[in-house]
Design an enzyme around this catalytic site. Structure first.
Site, PDB file in Angstrom:
ATOM      1  N   ASP A 210      -2.744  -0.748   9.145  1.00 37.36           N
ATOM      2  CA  ASP A 210      -4.017  -0.713   9.851  1.00 37.36           C
ATOM      3  C   ASP A 210      -4.126  -1.867  10.843  1.00 37.36           C
ATOM      4  OD1 ASP A 210      -4.916   1.534   8.465  1.00 37.36           O
ATOM      5  OD2 ASP A 210      -5.689   0.315   6.809  1.00 37.36           O
TER       6      ASP A 210
ATOM      7  N   TYR B  26       3.226  -5.482  -0.970  1.00 37.83           N
ATOM      8  CA  TYR B  26       2.052  -5.806  -0.163  1.00 37.83           C
ATOM      9  C   TYR B  26       1.469  -7.134  -0.626  1.00 37.83           C
ATOM     10  CZ  TYR B  26       2.314  -0.812   0.906  1.00 37.83           C
ATOM     11  OH  TYR B  26       2.742   0.429   1.292  1.00 37.83           O
TER      12      TYR B  26
END
Length: 218
Positions: A92, A151
């Protein structure tokens, strides 16, 4: 994110033998590209009109490596001559990637991994860097061939933001409702308690696998 390793000489010979006579897509040269980019410099990965995205930049600079037939098809449709990059996972806006994996294929035989690497590295210095480019098996797919994904989430607290971002930038981020961040204490113990509920869970990721019954019925 990570996937297949570059092919050795013997492995390349095996790939050639296994795809001999198949023609079509098996004659393509497939390249694995490992990227690092600064999330704050882009509007996310996915290409979107009038936005500065990672995919848009990468594909623009891959355009010089597409074959003549593909280039003509794009020209006939009044489209820019660009390559097509398949990614392991979209990011994103604002998300930084350290080892994002994508791939690009072409029917041209004269393209070298170093050519692709240099082209991407010249695109936007200090914002995006091609770490490794290697020719891989035609079966390689950044998403389905991935063996792991990692992540890292950073929660900027009011007392930590200044040291991480500097006075001016930290104030902008902490006071801007767009980022949905407000100066407040962060209960680490509470988050740890929630995360522990995932420990020991046998989760199935077959739906993300390639050519399985779960993926075909998704």
């Amino acid at each position: 994110m990570n996937g297949d390793e570059p092919l050795t000489s013997s492995e390349k010979q095996m790939v050639v033998k296994s795809s001999k006579g198949r023609g079509g897509r098996w004659e393509r040269a497939n390249f694995k590209i490992v990227l690092s980019y600064h999330g704050g410099s882009f509007d996310g990965w996915q290409k979107q009109p009038d936005l500065n995205t990672v995919q848009g930049l990468v594909e623009k600079h891959l355009g010089q490596f597409v074959d003549e037939r593909k280039a003509k098809q794009l020209q006939d449709r009044s489209l820019p001559i660009e390559g097509c990059a398949t990614v392991a996972g979209r990011t994103d806006k604002g998300v930084t990637a350290l080892q994002q994996v994508c791939s690009f294929y072409t029917w041209r035989k004269d393209v070298q991994p170093s050519d692709i690497k240099d082209s991407i590295n010249e695109a936007a210095p200090d914002k995006i860097k091609s770490l490794v480019v290697s020719e891989v098996s035609r079966e390689f797919h950044p998403n389905f061939s991935a063996k792991w994904r990692r992540y890292l989430y950073i929660f900027p607290l009011d007392e930590d933001a200044k040291s991480m971002l500097g006075d001016e930038q930290s104030s902008t981020i902490l006071e801007n409702p767009e980022y949905n961040v407000a100066p407040q204490s962060f209960d680490v113990a509470k988050v740890d308690k929630i995360i522990r509920q995932l420990e020991g869970k046998m989760l199935s990721y077959k739906i993300f696998a390639r050519d399985t019954q779960a993926s075909r019925s998704a």
